[in-house]
Scaffold this motif. Structure first.
Motif, PDB file in Angstrom:
ATOM      1  N   LYS A 287       0.834  -1.206   0.000  1.00  0.00           N
ATOM      2  CA  LYS A 287       0.000   0.000   0.000  1.00  0.00           C
ATOM      3  C   LYS A 287       0.866   1.252   0.000  1.00  0.00           C
ATOM      4  CE  LYS A 287      -3.751   0.592   2.196  1.00  0.00           C
ATOM      5  NZ  LYS A 287      -4.732   0.802   3.290  1.00  0.00           N
ATOM      6  N   ARG A 288       1.937   1.244   0.780  1.00  0.00           N
ATOM      7  CA  ARG A 288       2.800   2.420   0.852  1.00  0.00           C
ATOM      8  C   ARG A 288       3.516   2.655  -0.473  1.00  0.00           C
ATOM      9  NH1 ARG A 288       5.109   1.192   5.170  1.00  0.00           N
ATOM     10  NH2 ARG A 288       7.157   0.472   4.507  1.00  0.00           N
TER      11      ARG A 288
ATOM     12  N   GLU B 183       3.359   6.621  -6.717  1.00  0.00           N
ATOM     13  CA  GLU B 183       2.253   7.125  -7.546  1.00  0.00           C
ATOM     14  C   GLU B 183       1.863   6.113  -8.633  1.00  0.00           C
ATOM     15  OE1 GLU B 183       3.938  11.051  -8.674  1.00  0.00           O
ATOM     16  OE2 GLU B 183       2.225  11.845  -7.567  1.00  0.00           O
TER      17      GLU B 183
ATOM     18  N   ARG C 247       1.354   4.401  -2.959  1.00  0.00           N
ATOM     19  CA  ARG C 247       1.214   5.831  -2.684  1.00  0.00           C
ATOM     20  C   ARG C 247       2.509   6.579  -3.011  1.00  0.00           C
ATOM     21  NH1 ARG C 247       0.166   5.216   2.079  1.00  0.00           N
ATOM     22  NH2 ARG C 247       2.154   5.722   3.049  1.00  0.00           N
TER      23      ARG C 247
END
Length: 403
Positions: free
Chosen positions: A120-121, A127, A124
């Motif tokens: 998940k990180r 991008e 983010r």
């Protein structure tokens, strides 16, 4: 996913995305034992080739794989210009588990949580616009977990193996159906996934390796070859028993096993070679002067009597067909989508030693027709299984998932 303040911003981005997306490919266990850099399994070959094609088409692609120790090495076909990230490994016995050691698969809850958080990180921080997972039911569950935990970007999965069924536990099916799209290369496995409730798109791919057609004349092809892990699933015992029958009948033909080390090998292969002058047993890494390419090019036929397929389609069958050598395999799962029996190869019933022996005997007795069968098999495989338009089809799946 990149943030959108309005629907107009989103539509604008989707139009811009035609020029390129940022795609995060997740592939478990890309690294393997030293010496296997050029002996890469299909579950790694396909996504790496896909990444190369997508990069050439103008997309930004990044590889994400599970952590590996210093004792392991990366495959030589890994594109050098593509960023690599690692995440904890939530399944398996140990991080350094080498290829072929065994089918260990147990959940390690703490590491699984770390793996999900890291994925998940990365989405983010990097991008990433869409995740593309490649593998079987395990990575499908992982992708579903990410969506359940609030991952904003789509998760597309290329699936070619695994136990998918409408009778699977409800919690598994609930996770699988969270995937944005599922890509399969065969009608057989596509139906398996559809029956389990997954959203399926059929996209056929080619073979990642460059496979040259053998140019030897029929009289110079004096080998029958089995090349796979020497396992029960691959039918090594059936091949052993067929070779034991055929070797005395055709003393001028060499019957060869070309295998890799395996955690549960079939017994009696080496002993069969020791008992017959025209039976050979080669184990990777092969001795000087022996290569799988040469063994294949000198073969009149290749024998692959699978009981189970490790992937759909089975890459060993595809590569054998592309070599232009007549291929004998079992009529199970998706093999019928690769071979038209009697024309581009031979399909035999699973577990039928008599039919296997009869098929190989027939090919040896008519080498001219056997060589022609091999040529037809190569032509049909190149026509049906290739990379033409593959990146465009993947791109369209991504854009549909982002909408």
């Amino acid at each position: 996913m990149r943030g959108f303040r309005t629907k107009g911003d989103r539509h604008l981005y989707l139009n811009m995305a035609k020029a390129g997306l940022r795609i995060g490919f997740f592939v478990q266990r890309v690294a393997s034992a030293p010496g296997y850099e050029n002996n890469v399994s299909a579950h790694v070959q396909l996504p790496l080739k896909s990444m190369r094609l997508l990069s050439d088409a103008g997309h930004d692609v990044e590889l994400i794989t599970t952590e590996f120790g210093e004792s392991l090495t990366l495959p030589s076909c890994l594109p050098k210009d593509i960023p690599l990230h690692t995440v904890p490994y939530g399944l398996g016995k140990r991080d350094e588990l080498i290829m072929f050691e065994g089918p260990f698969r147990r959940i390690r809850a703490f590491r699984l949580i770390k793996q999900l958080r890291r994925l998940k990180r990365l989405a983010r921080e990097r991008e990433i616009d869409v995740y593309h997972f490649s593998g079987g039911d395990g990575v499908a569950l992982l992708g579903g977990m990410l969506k359940m935990l609030g991952l904003k970007i789509p998760v597309v999965a290329s699936l070619d193996c695994g136990r998918f069924s409408r009778r699977s536990p409800r919690w598994k099916r609930a996770l699988w159906t969270r995937l944005s799209s599922v890509i399969t290369a065969t009608e057989h496995f596509g139906k398996v996934c559809k029956d389990a409730g997954l959203p399926v798109t059929l996209i056929r791919h080619g073979v990642a390796k460059e496979v040259e057609e053998t140019s030897l004349k029929p009289a110079d092809r004096r080998r029958v070859l089995f090349w796979r892990d020497p396992s029960w699933e691959n039918g090594a015992d059936l091949c052993r028993d067929a070779f034991a029958i055929l070797a005395p009948e055709f003393p001028e033909v060499s019957f060869d096993f070309a295998v890799r080390a395996h955690w549960n090998p079939t017994a009696g292969l080496r002993e069969l070679a020791e008992g017959h002058q025209n039976v050979n047993f080669w184990e990777f890494p092969y001795p000087a002067g022996i290569s799988i390419e040469n063994l294949i090019s000198e073969s009149i036929c290749i024998v692959l009597p699978f009981r189970e397929l490790s992937t759909n389609p089975q890459w060993a069958v595809m590569e054998s067909l592309l070599s232009g050598v007549a291929t004998v395999t079992t009529d199970i799962e998706s093999n019928g989508e690769l071979i038209l029996d009697g024309i581009s190869g031979r399909l035999i019933p699973s577990e039928d030693l008599g039919k296997l022996t009869q098929a190989v005997r027939g090919l040896l007795r008519d080498p001219i027709s056997t060589v022609e069968m091999g040529r037809h098999g190569r032509q049909e495989t190149m026509r049906k299984w290739n990379w033409e338009g593959y990146a465009d089809q993947l791109s369209e799946v991504y854009r549909q998932a982002i909408k």
